[in-house]
Scaffold this motif. Structure first.
Motif: not given
Lengths: 113, 114
Positions: B4-7, B20-24, B65-67, B76-81
């Motif tokens: 599993v990779t993450q960026t 946004s965080l990405k996972c593949e 906000s996940p997608e 994983l979308h991030l805003h106003a953290l």
């Protein structure tokens, strides 16, 4: 709610000794129990798991035992080596496709040469 | 491919930023997970997707906000953290079958919110 208690929180052993980590779970419907090892700055990695229809499982120096009646399960590491030093997490879950792992708080194991 | 990779590996963001965080994963797994891990604590489940549908939301604040655009990708979308959202964010995947339920974790994204 669902809970997993893990003891001890820290464990220090000499190289070659055995190490035992114990966990207790609250949800009697749990039937899948994985153990993860997490080295500093790295991802959790599965080292062994056990399902409720099995009482014990071994993989080389690592073994896990499960007592469903008492809702206890334990990790046993024999002939410890310095590279076994890490944080170990137990977890419990109900099987069913995807699962919600309930983790214990973790045990920091230090193996001294 | 058995990983599993993450960026990205590290992310610093201000409280007004959107990132946004990405996972593949390419293991054919149909369940994907987001966890949050604070220092010296166990991973804490945030979201679970099963067959690209959101199956579990652990009462996570809406600023996360996940997608799941397809079976291999999870965002994983991030805003106003808030600063307290600073943590290691771990993605995991599993086969989503009763007998193949091992969760494989990615290396994580270390997030710092200033």
């Amino acid at each position: 709610g669902e809970n997993v208690e893990q003891h001890p929180s820290t464990l220090s052993v000499q190289e070659g000794d055995s190490a035992v980590i114990k966990c207790t779970y609250s949800d009697s419907a749990s039937n899948y129990f994985p153990w993860y090892k997490q080295e500093l700055g790295k991802r959790p990695q599965l080292i062994i798991d056990i399902r409720s229809n099995v009482g014990e499982k071994k993989d080389q120096r690592i073994a896990v035992t499960l007592n469903k009646t008492a809702k206890h399960f334990s990790l046993h590491i024999t002939e410890t080596q310095p590279e076994d030093s890490a944080v170990y997490f137990c977890a419990a879950a109900r099987s069913g496709g995807y699962n919600k792992l309930i983790f214990g708080a973790g045990t920091r194991l230090a193996v001294h040469p | 491919d058995t990983e599993v990779t993450q960026t990205p590996k590290h992310l610093v963001m201000g409280m007004t930023n959107k990132k946004s965080l990405k996972c593949e994963q390419h293991m054919g797994h149909r369940a994907m997970y987001w966890y949050k891990q604070k220092a010296k604590k166990p991973p804490e489940l945030m979201f679970v997707y099963s067959y690209e549908k959101l199956s579990i939301n652990e009462s996570v604040p809406s600023r996360f906000s996940p997608e799941c655009p397809n079976s291999s990708l999870l965002n994983l979308h991030l805003h106003a953290l808030q600063p307290e959202d600073s943590a290691l964010y771990l993605c995991a995947s599993s086969q989503a079958t009763v007998t193949q339920e091992t969760q494989y974790f990615g290396p994580g994204t270390r997030l710092l919110v200033l």
